[in-house]
Design a protein around this motif. Sequence first.
Motif: not given
Length: 390
Positions: A46-51
């Motif tokens: 699961e790849f997310y845009n952010g930190v």
Amino acid sequence: MRLLSAHFVIPADGRVIKNGIVHLSDKGEVLKVEAPEKIKEQAKLEFYNGVIVPGFVNVHCHLELSHLWKKISKGRGMVNFIESLQANRNASHEIVEKAIENANNQMIQEGIVLVGDISNSDLSFSIKKRSKIKYHTFVEVFSSDPKQANKVFQRAQVIQNILDDMKLEGNIVPHSPYSVSDNLFTLIKKNIKENHVHCIHNQESKAESDFFLKGEGDFIPFFKKQGIDPGLKESGHSSPIGIMKYLPKKENIIFVHNTYSTREDIQQIRNITENCYWCLCPGSNLYIEKKLPNMDVFTDVLHNVCIGTDSLASNEKLSVLQEMYILQKNLNLKLDSLVEMATINGAKALIKDSRYGSIEEGKKPGVNLIENIDFTNFSLTEKSTVKRLD
């Protein structure tokens, strides 16, 4: 098992990992943190845009005051705040408990997993018992009247017994140097137990500094109006130094607010005990005093600085992320330092770092995603939000 990844992972262990991958068990336990040179597509990733960061730790809160949201005027100083609090605090149990439940739910949504909460009654205990948040309850006592010390302490012991019977963690603590008599401080000290966490409001206002340093200021007429002789005279030194003899040397002490603390104050306290943490509540400081602590004085103790929201009586919302943004905006702190203040430092202060505070193997710290990051400057923005991933 879940594989969680984002542009950056800040595990709060001293690293900032680009495209890091957090391996998480179905029960939320961290299996490992991977730092690949280059991220590759793989099953279950699961790849997310952010930190990605650990679950937040709110070291200082007053759930019992949640029903006072927007009922106390801003920027009128500590004495006015206390007087307004006294005038508006009473409400039905139903109103107070509903506000507490809403505040608890707000903190869950804000990615907060661990809270140090001030209680003057047992009204929050049933909600704490069933909450997803882990609470350490500080049963707070205050009375500047030496004659009331025994009565006030006995009432706190009743509340402590209820806490114990419900198998909730917590212990009795003083409110502040100016609001606790020597007699009451002595009773608290006699009942200190090993591995308890202690906290005290510290140097939150100019009135407190004037009271101890000069024997003058807004607290003098405040006490006279209530017919109280607090037994405190001009000491010539700052408020925490005068009461250190009543505080434990081996157990953790959390000094809360520290708005008017100096480098000398901090060094003097550290000379007495190394087990001290400094909790900053910038939203509340601006709300009450229109002033923030001087971060320069914390340079040597940055790893012992943590974050609190204070209450909805003195803040717009219970959001550690919002506190981080205020600190960044006004005090120019780096994102990785802010994350450590918001996670591992607070977990250590509350002696819960074996489970919370950092994304490390074997821990179940909760996992948050901070979105809307300024990646150019690697900083928060006014649009930054938090999303719970676990």
